[in-house]
Design an enzyme around this catalytic site. Structure first.
Site, PDB file in Angstrom:
ATOM      1  N   SER A 193       0.831  -1.203   0.000  1.00 15.19           N
ATOM      2  CA  SER A 193       0.000   0.000   0.000  1.00 15.19           C
ATOM      3  C   SER A 193       0.867   1.255   0.000  1.00 15.19           C
ATOM      4  O   SER A 193       2.002   1.258   0.461  1.00 15.19           O
ATOM      5  CB  SER A 193      -0.911   0.028   1.225  1.00 15.19           C
ATOM      6  OG  SER A 193      -1.788  -1.070   1.228  1.00 15.19           O
TER       7      SER A 193
HETATM    8  N1  SAH Z   1      -1.241  -4.693   4.019  1.00 11.86           N
HETATM    9  C1  SAH Z   1      -0.524  -4.940   2.789  1.00 11.86           C
HETATM   10  C2  SAH Z   1      -1.358  -4.596   1.567  1.00 11.86           C
HETATM   11  C3  SAH Z   1      -1.356  -5.729   0.604  1.00 11.86           C
HETATM   12  S1  SAH Z   1      -2.498  -5.658  -0.740  1.00 11.86           S
HETATM   13  C4  SAH Z   1       0.806  -4.234   2.774  1.00 11.86           C
HETATM   14  O1  SAH Z   1       1.108  -3.471   3.710  1.00 11.86           O
HETATM   15  O2  SAH Z   1       1.606  -4.475   1.872  1.00 11.86           O
HETATM   16  C5  SAH Z   1      -3.821  -6.661  -0.135  1.00 11.86           C
HETATM   17  C6  SAH Z   1      -3.498  -8.089   0.243  1.00 11.86           C
HETATM   18  O3  SAH Z   1      -4.724  -8.683   0.651  1.00 11.86           O
HETATM   19  C7  SAH Z   1      -2.965  -8.968  -0.888  1.00 11.86           C
HETATM   20  O4  SAH Z   1      -1.759  -9.539  -0.489  1.00 11.86           O
HETATM   21  C8  SAH Z   1      -4.070 -10.015  -1.081  1.00 11.86           C
HETATM   22  O5  SAH Z   1      -3.569 -11.295  -1.459  1.00 11.86           O
HETATM   23  C9  SAH Z   1      -4.693 -10.047   0.287  1.00 11.86           C
HETATM   24  N2  SAH Z   1      -6.068 -10.548   0.346  1.00 11.86           N
HETATM   25  C10 SAH Z   1      -7.100 -10.342  -0.517  1.00 11.86           C
HETATM   26  N3  SAH Z   1      -8.211 -10.981  -0.106  1.00 11.86           N
HETATM   27  C11 SAH Z   1      -7.897 -11.623   1.067  1.00 11.86           C
HETATM   28  C12 SAH Z   1      -8.604 -12.472   1.972  1.00 11.86           C
HETATM   29  N4  SAH Z   1      -9.875 -12.826   1.785  1.00 11.86           N
HETATM   30  N5  SAH Z   1      -7.940 -12.930   3.057  1.00 11.86           N
HETATM   31  C13 SAH Z   1      -6.645 -12.609   3.286  1.00 11.86           C
HETATM   32  N6  SAH Z   1      -5.919 -11.825   2.469  1.00 11.86           N
HETATM   33  C14 SAH Z   1      -6.529 -11.328   1.362  1.00 11.86           C
END
Ligand code: SAH
Length: 218
Positions: A67
């Site tokens: 993010s």
């Molecule tokens: N918090 C992260 C943002 C990653 S983007 C950071 O600081 O980098 C969002 C993430 O959510 C992705 O890795 C995706 O695989 C995950 N995601 C999407 N749907 C999900 C679910 N149902 N359960 C767990 N993770 C999920």
């Protein structure tokens, strides 16, 4: 390859990043201190070393992103974290947001649905510095009933709706920060669980996240 050296140059770039985030309206000193502290370039491939401190999202593989620092700061500020709070994060991704919360003193339970991202965090040595973060390879829609209830819940993917099981796993007085929407743009919401189980909903700015998907991916 991940970089492992945090130089004066990186620290200087972080300071500038924090000033930029502050100029965009983030006021919580504990959030700003955490962003200043955490070497964001460690969470990216060394190919991104030059740009790691730009206020932008970057690809981390598997179609996912780390993010934007402003977004991380924004969600962290809305969460009103106090030391030792139990926080459930959905969407570990790069683990940057989880580490920012841990720096603020939270006990973090973070869930990722993609095996490759989960495994890559398992091998990420820097994370050993944060024993207060527990990593789970699960479907975030299910939450973590065994570890519930939580003081705070943060969703870092675009949720089509507010997952009911995650509401159930919140303490009374607990808060959830969640970007809700099915299109390209989501509305940041903060949901507070009141005495008796009623919910208070507050609406904040618009953001753009990758989608929260159902089930696990191997
Ligand atoms: N918090 C992260 C943002 C990653 S983007 C950071 O600081 O980098 C969002 C993430 O959510 C992705 O890795 C995706 O695989 C995950 N995601 C999407 N749907 C999900 C679910 N149902 N359960 C767990 N993770 C999920």
């Amino acid at each position: 390859m991940r970089p492992t050296e945090d130089t004066y140059r990186h620290k200087g770039l972080r300071k500038k990043l924090v000033q930029g985030i502050q100029a965009k309206g983030i006021t919580d000193d504990r959030v700003l201190d955490a962003i200043l502290e955490v070497p964001r370039h460690f969470f990216l491939d060394s190919a991104f070393d030059e740009v790691a401190y730009e206020d932008r999202a970057f690809p981390i593989g598997e179609g996912q992103t780390i993010s934007q620092p402003y977004t991380v700061a924004y969600q962290s500020q809305l969460l009103e974290i106090k030391p030792f709070m139990k926080v459930l994060e959905i969407g570990t991704g790069s683990a940057y947001q989880a580490v920012v919360l841990a720096e603020m003193g939270a006990m973090v339970y973070t869930i990722e649905r993609q095996k490759k991202l989960f495994d890559s965090n398992d091998e990420f040595k820097f994370l050993k510095k944060y024993p207060t973060i527990k990593f789970f390879y699960r479907d975030g829609y299910e939450g973590l009933p065994t570890f519930a209830p939580f003081d705070r819940v943060i969703i870092t993917a675009a949720a089509p709706y507010v997952p009911p099981k995650l509401i159930e796993q919140m303490k009374v007085g607990g808060m959830m920060v969640i970007p809700v929407g099915t299109g390209d743009i989501q509305q940041m919401k903060r949901i507070t669980k009141l005495e008796g189980g009623a919910l208070k909903e507050e609406v904040f700015d618009r953001f753009s996240f990758v989608p929260m998907l159902g089930g696990r991916e191997s």
